[in-house]
Design an enzyme around this catalytic site. Structure first.
Site, PDB file in Angstrom:
ATOM      1  CD  GLU A   1       2.657  -7.001 -15.935  1.00 42.38           C
ATOM      2  OE1 GLU A   1       2.811  -6.062 -14.700  1.00 42.38           O
ATOM      3  OE2 GLU A   1       4.388  -6.967 -16.669  1.00 42.38           O
TER       4      GLU A   1
ATOM      5  CD  GLU B   1       9.141  -7.497 -20.055  1.00 44.59           C
ATOM      6  OE1 GLU B   1       8.179  -6.775 -20.188  1.00 44.59           O
ATOM      7  OE2 GLU B   1       8.943  -8.575 -18.804  1.00 44.59           O
TER       8      GLU B   1
ATOM      9  NE  ARG C   1       3.925   2.043  -1.970  1.00 48.40           N
ATOM     10  CZ  ARG C   1       5.681   2.087  -1.315  1.00 48.40           C
ATOM     11  NH1 ARG C   1       5.984   1.818  -2.283  1.00 48.40           N
ATOM     12  NH2 ARG C   1       5.167   0.724  -0.304  1.00 48.40           N
TER      13      ARG C   1
ATOM     14  CB  CYS D   1      -0.878  -0.119   1.418  1.00 49.95           C
ATOM     15  SG  CYS D   1      -1.410  -1.721   1.440  1.00 49.95           S
TER      16      CYS D   1
ATOM     17  CD1 TRP E   1      -2.635  -4.424  -4.831  1.00 46.01           C
ATOM     18  CD2 TRP E   1      -1.620  -5.512  -3.447  1.00 46.01           C
ATOM     19  NE1 TRP E   1      -2.161  -5.488  -5.235  1.00 46.01           N
ATOM     20  CE2 TRP E   1      -1.630  -6.732  -4.834  1.00 46.01           C
ATOM     21  CE3 TRP E   1      -1.454  -6.771  -2.170  1.00 46.01           C
ATOM     22  CZ2 TRP E   1      -1.957  -8.381  -5.266  1.00 46.01           C
ATOM     23  CZ3 TRP E   1      -0.957  -7.843  -2.373  1.00 46.01           C
ATOM     24  CH2 TRP E   1      -0.973  -7.882  -3.611  1.00 46.01           C
TER      25      TRP E   1
ATOM     26  CG  HIS F   1      10.982 -30.995 -24.991  1.00 46.52           C
ATOM     27  ND1 HIS F   1      11.510 -32.568 -25.753  1.00 46.52           N
ATOM     28  CD2 HIS F   1      11.810 -30.293 -25.557  1.00 46.52           C
ATOM     29  CE1 HIS F   1      12.142 -32.645 -26.244  1.00 46.52           C
ATOM     30  NE2 HIS F   1      12.907 -31.359 -26.294  1.00 46.52           N
TER      31      HIS F   1
ATOM     32  CE  LYS G   1       5.782   0.629 -12.168  1.00 44.77           C
ATOM     33  NZ  LYS G   1       6.591  -0.277 -13.411  1.00 44.77           N
TER      34      LYS G   1
ATOM     35  CG  ASN H   1       3.188  -0.706   2.504  1.00 46.52           C
ATOM     36  OD1 ASN H   1       2.610  -1.625   2.551  1.00 46.52           O
ATOM     37  ND2 ASN H   1       4.915  -0.588   2.972  1.00 46.52           N
ATOM     38  N   GLY H   2       2.223  -2.993   4.390  1.00 47.87           N
ATOM     39  CA  GLY H   2       3.156  -4.476   4.975  1.00 47.87           C
ATOM     40  C   GLY H   2       2.082  -5.624   5.213  1.00 47.87           C
TER      41      GLY H   2
ATOM     42  CE  LYS I   1       4.930  -5.323 -18.676  1.00 47.44           C
ATOM     43  NZ  LYS I   1       6.142  -5.665 -18.755  1.00 47.44           N
TER      44      LYS I   1
HETATM   45  C1  AGP Z   1       6.417  -5.825 -14.539  1.00 49.22           C
HETATM   46  O1  AGP Z   1       5.263  -5.460 -15.789  1.00 49.22           O
HETATM   47  C2  AGP Z   1       5.605  -6.126 -13.030  1.00 49.22           C
HETATM   48  N1  AGP Z   1       5.471  -4.606 -12.712  1.00 49.22           N
HETATM   49  C3  AGP Z   1       6.836  -6.889 -11.983  1.00 49.22           C
HETATM   50  O2  AGP Z   1       6.330  -7.772 -13.012  1.00 49.22           O
HETATM   51  C4  AGP Z   1       7.812  -6.202 -11.712  1.00 49.22           C
HETATM   52  O3  AGP Z   1       8.570  -6.628 -13.008  1.00 49.22           O
HETATM   53  C5  AGP Z   1       8.334  -6.618 -10.567  1.00 49.22           C
HETATM   54  O4  AGP Z   1       7.011  -6.327  -9.324  1.00 49.22           O
HETATM   55  C6  AGP Z   1       9.426  -5.972 -10.058  1.00 49.22           C
HETATM   56  O5  AGP Z   1       8.763  -4.960  -9.788  1.00 49.22           O
HETATM   57  P1  AGP Z   1      11.083  -3.947  -9.378  1.00 49.22           P
HETATM   58  O6  AGP Z   1      11.942  -4.362 -10.964  1.00 49.22           O
HETATM   59  O7  AGP Z   1      10.144  -2.964  -9.005  1.00 49.22           O
HETATM   60  O8  AGP Z   1      12.133  -5.190  -8.645  1.00 49.22           O
END
Ligand code: AGP
Length: 608
Positions: free
Chosen positions: A488, A481, A27, A2, A74, A504, A603, A100-101, A485
């Site tokens: 996500e 990657e 966040r 959060c 969050w 496989h 994020k 937060n945590g 994306k």
């Molecule tokens: C990527 O688009 C995501 N937001 C997520 O996988 C991110 O890369 C991951 O949480 C790592 O975050 P960081 O690079 O801030 O450590």
């Protein structure tokens, strides 16, 4: 993960806290709340949804409050409801807490409090905090001590702020494992999970360390560390923070803006670090440890999500260019593995936010091994930047969209620079890589200019429910990657796979309803990829290829093709991923998804 904010001063605390919460919405954004105290009394308001909803509701209150705390959530425990939104409070509504945590032993504490007649209104772990403070306060009638005793009982990770009508001009603060910074300007104090939330007001900051508890009051700031049990002397520092133009400008959202930032991002990541004519690389951030780096025989890169995939490209680059055995490990797995790590090993943590709890925990694990810990980080002054021995900033600027794009490119570029800096030879490959790095911004521009073509392909495939991404060599991480994306931001199921692994198992998935994105750019492995494409075609699987401009053979094999400019295979992941990021963006856009704030994500993942 959060975002928490606080204000104490003479001005409008609600306004300052709302500003900060908006900055921290990356966040977590499923609910938000605020508590404020002033001579007029208490204000508490919580809303499910974005900070804007809370702001609208607060507009109705005319009172000005000069002490306030706020939270954007969050959800970790309990659905996004008003009851579960923060601040949480005690039954007599005299103690208010934002957190937060994760409090791992909350159930135990809750059971104790329920036995003592406390009634809980929410499903959260956090609600135990105001009740426990109340419990101790009733015993010892000292709020500061009650706060300290409560904090000492908590296990897990926390950044906590507490205010109370029992002492209406103090903010009580504690940190363990979750980031917290205090800003000061004359008699005003600003508290936040991330400097970005207060930097517009002051760059005079103090980062709290683990086990720090603090009180902010009109008399000033008092900090004590519960581990050393000493008042900590360290003072405020001036944060060299470039508050860059982070507005959207002509773009509808941050993801597409940040994809268009990439040419500039690469230029900034390379600035003052490469000399094309001499074929040399300079990384000031590693100068202090270059001597140690000359004697290493193993590199472990630790990261999560997209940063892990950048790390995977880095593994290929460092092994090929610097000849040092390198492996990438998921930080959340590395943390709990028992593997031998010798002192001639270096651990490199890759992170955009610099606050990812899994990566921080993994770094803490190797603290006692006495190995060199380096950081490849984007967020200035973040925990990982401060806890590593040395490192290289990515300088990609603030990345606001949850889906990481420009930071991935900056991380991969920096890892290429590290490979070149570690490489003792000044051979041909190095010169070629440096020359090609210098060309990348222009080549990315070319891909951005062909966005419409990528959009057309994306619109054609937006209704499929499953996707496979395949690649070989340097483009295996690109496939991973690209798939991440798409998952996500479009919520379409997608799997990234090493093309050679298809037969496989995954080949069983393939039929008319299961398209494949095949990365088939010019490389030593192109013929192998071609065979994999043939295998998919034989099972009527729709195929989109990413291929190198000028090579028409590949596009003949696939249903749709996206051309990218030619570059050496070592740097292809950067260009390929720009195209894949655009593809996933246009699919999500055509499905009307919330691009910058995809459901269930945040994020910066500050809880394990
Ligand atoms: C990527 O688009 C995501 N937001 C997520 O996988 C991110 O890369 C991951 O949480 C790592 O975050 P960081 O690079 O801030 O450590």
């Amino acid at each position: 993960m959060c975002g928490i904010v606080g204000y104490l001063g003479k001005k409008d605390g609600i306004k300052s806290v709302l500003l900060g919460l908006k900055e921290l919405e990356y966040r977590g954004y499923d609910s938000a709340g605020i508590a404020a105290i002033d001579i007029e009394g208490i204000l508490i308001d919580k809303k499910v949804g974005r900070v804007s909803k809370l702001e609208k509701s607060l507009k109705k209150s005319s009172n000005k409050y000069s002490l306030a705390i706020g939270h954007t959530r969050w959800a970790t425990h309990g659905k996004p409801t008003v009851a579960n939104a923060h601040p949480h409070f005690n039954t007599s509504r005299s103690i208010f807490v934002v957190h937060n945590g994760i409090i791992e032993n909350y159930q135990e504490i809750k059971d104790l409090l329920i036995k003592n007649g406390y009634i809980f209104e929410s499903e959260t772990d956090t609600e135990v905090v105001p009740h426990l403070i109340d419990y101790y306060y009733n015993k010892i009638n000292n709020l500061e001590k009650a706060f300290e005793l409560t904090i000492k009982d908590l296990q897990g990770a926390y950044a906590i702020e507490m205010i109370s009508t029992l002492n209406p001009r103090n903010i009580y603060i504690a940190r363990l494992g979750s980031p917290l910074v205090i800003g000061n300007k004359n008699k005003e104090y600003f508290i936040a999970s991330d400097p970005a939330a207060i930097i517009e007001q002051t760059n005079k900051v103090r980062f709290l360390e683990d086990y720090d508890i603090a009180i902010v009051s009109d008399k000033g700031l008092k900090v004590k560390n519960l581990r050393s049990n000493k008042a900590s002397k360290s003072d405020f520092e001036l944060l060299e923070y470039v508050s860059e133009e982070s507005s959207l400008g002509k773009f509808p959202n941050f993801m597409i803006k940040e994809i268009h930032d990439i040419p500039k991002t690469i230029e900034t990541a390379l600035k003052g670090r490469i000399n094309v004519s001499k074929g040399t690389v300079k990384l000031g951030g590693l100068d202090s440890v270059m001597k140690q780096l000359e004697h290493i025989d193993r590199i472990i890169i630790i990261a999560c999500g997209t940063s892990y995939y950048a790390g995977l490209v880095g593994e290929y680059l460092i092994e090929e260019i610097a000849g040092i055995p390198t492996e990438v490990q998921l930080a959340s797995e590395f943390k709990y593995r028992n593997e031998p790590i010798s002192r001639s090993t270096v651990v490199i943590a890759v992170s955009q936010s610099g606050e990812t709890a899994d990566t921080i925990a993994a770094l803490k694990k190797v603290e006692e091994y006495g190995v060199l810990r380096l950081g490849v980080v984007n967020a200035i002054g973040s925990s990982i930047a401060r806890m590593t021995d040395a490192g290289v900033y990515c300088h990609a600027g603030a990345e606001k969209a949850v889906a990481s794009t420009k930071a991935f490119v900056a991380q991969t570029t920096v890892l290429a620079l590290i490979a070149l800096r570690l490489s003792k030879s000044k051979g041909l490959l190095n010169k070629k890589v440096i020359k090609e790095l210098d060309k990348l911004p222009k080549l990315v521009e070319e891909i951005l200019e062909s966005s419409d073509k990528i959009k057309t392909v994306a619109n054609k495939y937006k209704d499929y429910k499953d996707f496979l991404y395949i690649g070989r060599g340097y483009n295996y991480p690109s496939a991973l990657e690209g798939a991440l994306k798409l998952k996500e931001i479009s919520y379409i199921h997608a799997e990234g796979y090493a093309a050679g692994e298809m037969k496989h198992g995954p080949l069983a998935l393939i039929d008319e309803s299961f398209p494949t994105m095949a990365i088939a750019t010019d490389s030593r492995l192109l013929d192998k990829v071609k065979s994999n494409i043939e295998e998919i075609k034989a099972r009527k699987g729709p195929i989109i290829t990413i291929s190198t401009k000028g090579n028409r053979n590949i596009s003949k094999l696939s249903d749709d093709n996206i051309f990218i400019p030619s570059t050496i295979e070592q740097l292809q992941p950067i260009l390929v991923c720009v195209a894949l990021h655009l593809f996933s963006y246009y699919v999500a856009e055509s499905l009307g998804r919330d691009i910058d704030k995809p459901r269930n994500l945040a994020k910066s993942v500050t809880v394990e």
